[in-house]
Write an enzyme that holds these catalytic residues in place. Structure first.
Site, PDB file in Angstrom:
ATOM      1  N   CYS A  82      -4.527  21.004  13.976  1.00 44.25           N
ATOM      2  CA  CYS A  82      -5.940  20.827  14.330  1.00 44.25           C
ATOM      3  C   CYS A  82      -6.827  20.601  13.113  1.00 44.25           C
ATOM      4  O   CYS A  82      -7.625  19.657  13.077  1.00 44.25           O
ATOM      5  CB  CYS A  82      -6.439  22.021  15.142  1.00 44.25           C
ATOM      6  SG  CYS A  82      -5.988  23.613  14.481  1.00 44.25           S
ATOM      7  N   HIS A  96     -13.446  24.352  14.208  1.00 39.67           N
ATOM      8  CA  HIS A  96     -13.113  24.574  12.797  1.00 39.67           C
ATOM      9  C   HIS A  96     -14.114  23.808  11.914  1.00 39.67           C
ATOM     10  O   HIS A  96     -14.514  22.692  12.249  1.00 39.67           O
ATOM     11  CB  HIS A  96     -11.709  24.047  12.490  1.00 39.67           C
ATOM     12  CG  HIS A  96     -10.597  24.874  13.045  1.00 39.67           C
ATOM     13  ND1 HIS A  96     -10.755  26.126  13.617  1.00 39.67           N
ATOM     14  CD2 HIS A  96      -9.270  24.602  13.138  1.00 39.67           C
ATOM     15  CE1 HIS A  96      -9.588  26.591  14.020  1.00 39.67           C
ATOM     16  NE2 HIS A  96      -8.651  25.694  13.751  1.00 39.67           N
TER      17      HIS A  96
END
Ligand code: 2RA
Length: 330
Positions: free
Chosen positions: A126, A239
């Site tokens: 990711c 994130h």
């Protein structure tokens, strides 16, 4: 229309697969939901259908055209039987990402690599996906000599348990109760933990080596100078990444902003005068990668600093995988 299987259908990424397939109107004839024996029999509503979760076995992939693997150990056990059954596997685990026989694909960066798959296509990590979507327009504009990435990764990167641990610790702190840490090595509430996954060579974590090695493979630049420090932060979702880039050719901030503004999958949020920059609280549950704080790094001749934020469950996992599946249909 293709028959699609989701392996790990009841987990966080598996559930996001269902949501993204529906949102993008991905054409599906049969949708087969696969999970561990513990989840078999569970009924899930999807697009007016009631689907029953089946236990994943090597024989689960008959007549399946595309198998989306949410991640975890099921990939090493079932990806090859799925391919042998005739399916194309899009795998969100790290099992095959660095296999030279397996393309590692971010559709905005290297879509052409889908063409040479031999049955398995790997979905990158990711934090790698989020960084690489932002790096690609800069790479095309000015070439990239060196990348330094510092990540600030949400607790949901550790799944539902990570979310629950942060919630429980924040509540315990408010109530003056004992704070218990099970998912993370230390208390994560009101703390930062500079360790994601295990420590490996050079005291880099596995998460940091993923950023280094996967970026080199995706850009087809095996000697690209990449280094990373990945940190767990008390944020629920999305994130964030501070990225320093040394380019091959000197470019202005204006040129970089223009290139990023035109790039697929990128939204520039960069207006310091109006206190506008990307933040995880406001980017979650979207598919774009948000870039701001775009500045010259004047400590070197051809340096740039950017701040990048993206939803690691969507673009960082499920959406990227479904976009790869869409490339297969073209
Ligand atoms: C994390 N990237 O954030 C890892 C795995 N999803 O925990």
């Amino acid at each position: 229309m293709p028959n699609v299987a989701i392996v790990g259908a009841t987990g966080a990424v598996g559930q996001e697969f269902l949501k993204i397939l529906a949102e993008r109107n991905f054409p599906v004839d049969e949708l087969r939901l696969l999970a561990t024996k513990r989840s078999a029999g569970k009924k899930i509503a999807w697009q007016g259908r009631e689907l029953e979760v089946q236990e994943t076995t090597p024989d689960s992939f008959k007549n399946i055209d595309i198998a989306l693997f949410a991640g975890g150990s099921s990939s090493t056990e079932f990806a090859k039987p799925a391919v042998e059954s005739g399916a194309v596997v899009i795998d969100n685990s790290s099992a095959f990402r660095l296999d030279p026989e397996v393309p590692l694909v971010v559709p905005e960066v290297n879509p052409e690599d889908v063409k040479w798959h031999k049955g398995i296509i790997a979905n990158p990590n990711c934090s790698t996906i989020i960084a690489n979507v932002a790096l690609k327009p800069i790479y095309d504009l000015a070439g990239i000599k060196r990348v330094v990435v510092s990540t600030y990764q949400a607790v949901s990167g550790a799944g539902r348990e990570g979310i629950e641990e942060l919630e429980a610790q924040a509540r315990a702190k408010a109530n003056g109760d004992e704070i218990i840490s099970k998912v993370f090595p230390y208390q994560i509430a009101f703390n930062l933990i500079p360790r994601i996954d295990i420590f490996q060579e050079g005291d880099y974590t596995k998460e940091e080596w993923k950023m280094v090695k996967e970026t080199r493979k995706i850009f087809h630049v095996p000697d690209m100078a990449v280094t990373a420090t990945t940190v767990r932060v008390p944020v629920f979702r999305s994130h964030s990444e501070s990225i320093n880039i040394e380019t091959e050719r000197k470019v202005t901030v204006a040129e970089v902003k223009e290139a990023l503004g035109k790039a697929p999958g990128v939204i520039v949020v960069d207006n310091p005068a109006k206190d506008q920059y990307p933040m995880p609280l406001y980017t979650s549950d979207t598919d774009e990668v948000y870039v701001g704080r775009i500045r010259e790094d004047f400590s070197i001749e051809k340096g740039l600093n950017i701040w990048v934020v993206g939803d690691q469950i969507r673009k960082g996992a499920a959406t990227n995988a479904v976009q790869i599946a869409e490339l297969l249909l073209k």
